[in-house]
Design an enzyme around this catalytic site. Sequence first.
Site, mmCIF file in Angstrom:
data_model
loop_
_atom_site.group_PDB
_atom_site.id
_atom_site.type_symbol
_atom_site.label_atom_id
_atom_site.label_comp_id
_atom_site.label_asym_id
_atom_site.label_seq_id
_atom_site.Cartn_x
_atom_site.Cartn_y
_atom_site.Cartn_z
ATOM 1 C CB CYS A 70 -0.858 0.218 0.964
ATOM 2 S SG CYS A 70 -2.312 -1.232 1.780
ATOM 3 C CG HIS A 118 -2.418 4.163 5.268
ATOM 4 N ND1 HIS A 118 -2.682 3.810 4.142
ATOM 5 C CD2 HIS A 118 -3.267 3.347 5.587
ATOM 6 C CE1 HIS A 118 -2.152 2.873 3.744
ATOM 7 N NE2 HIS A 118 -3.181 2.191 4.674
ATOM 8 C CD GLU A 126 -2.834 7.961 8.526
ATOM 9 O OE1 GLU A 126 -2.834 7.826 8.192
ATOM 10 O OE2 GLU A 126 -4.391 6.859 8.616
ATOM 11 C CE LYS A 150 -5.376 4.208 1.665
ATOM 12 N NZ LYS A 150 -5.108 4.902 1.974
ATOM 13 C CG HIS A 169 -6.231 0.299 0.613
ATOM 14 N ND1 HIS A 169 -5.631 0.587 0.155
ATOM 15 C CD2 HIS A 169 -5.994 0.110 2.232
ATOM 16 C CE1 HIS A 169 -4.386 0.660 0.584
ATOM 17 N NE2 HIS A 169 -4.577 0.322 1.512
ATOM 18 C CG PHE A 204 -0.810 -5.669 4.339
ATOM 19 C CD1 PHE A 204 -1.287 -5.496 5.905
ATOM 20 C CD2 PHE A 204 -1.725 -7.078 4.190
ATOM 21 C CE1 PHE A 204 -2.202 -5.435 6.301
ATOM 22 C CE2 PHE A 204 -2.188 -6.725 4.292
ATOM 23 C CZ PHE A 204 -3.185 -6.019 5.522
#
Length: 405
Positions: free
Chosen positions: A163, A295, A306, A327, A332, A391
């Site tokens: 990501c 994010h 976050e 998003k 996403h 990830f």
Amino acid sequence: MARPRIVITGLGGVCALGTDVAAIWDAMRAGRSGIGPLTTVPLHDLKVNTGAEIKTLPEHGIEHRRLVTMDRFSLLAVIAAREAAAQAGLGIDENNTRRVGAVIGAGVAGWETIEDNYRGILLDGRPRANIFSVPRAMTGAPAGQVSMDLGLRGPVYGVTSACSTANHSISSAVDQLLLGRADVMLAGGTEAPLVWGILKGWEALRVLAKETCRPFSADREGLVIGEGAGVVVLETLDHALARGATILAEYAGAGMSADATDIVAPTVDGPTNAIRNCLEDAGLAPEDVDYVNAHGTGTKANDQIETQAIRGAFGAAADRLSVSSTKSMHGHCLGATAAIELIACVKAITDGVVPPTANYREADPACDLDVTPNAARQREIRAAISNSFAFGGTNATVAVKAYRP
């Protein structure tokens, strides 16, 4: 010795919100979501059928003999790159082709191609794979296809870091400019993950929302997978001025970090360090930044972490920040998402508008930032940052600011 200034002269994008930047930004400003039931892909036995899909692609005129060598994620990248190059007024010819390059990343691979081959061979009994399977599916294919479409013979390659891919791509492209290997670089990310196999994998992780994406809202239930591509044109300020380009914003800096702990579970320290490193690289004090494109995936853990990271990096200045997660509207888009979100940052600067966090319903005490719920807000944006945390614990934050001669 001061490093050369880098500016942004073109933007290109395609996602569920629209097939060009104007349409995408119009939807963002309106808080209009592109998330809904999937209608263009076979769902088979999926339990979650919500996504952010591109219903219809624009006319692209790519001839069939080239189109058959392209997976959907490459096609999306070419569409976005063409728009960005056109806005920048780039004319590629023998005089400059070796000084123009591209770094186009993808979080996974050409899943449309992989899905077609697996189902065709294992379920339908086809004796062989598609002859172009490897060049279609490889992660570096979008960069190569963009270079062929636009005639770019400078540094061209792909980047992949889940990501965080697009922010790593943009930072890497800037490095090529600073090292003097190119005068102009196209950079961004692309992803076409709306196929049964990859959605089945995300379903197994139990992080997908059944209805929609509600970042920072107390009743959020997870993320929504989207598809799309985003590309920006970066060039040295001297080169942009020499050719009379219109400058949209200035690249300020980037920060990267790794959690070094767990393949899927994020930490607070990793994202905090990425933001701090970005501010330092950009020469920005916390109070210089007005907008953070978060994010903000809409999962319980991510949004809380976050929030802590933003507070840790900005300190007292966090209370005056405008924060939002787009998003909530475009989903996403994995390797493409940070590029689409950088477009939001640049447009926020040029238009003085903070796009909202759509679908927000309930305040969460653990997400106590000003997350711009549901409605856009007018505000002067001097500098903005875009967060991407992935990830593997790979984090990347990019900062842009208003251009001042």
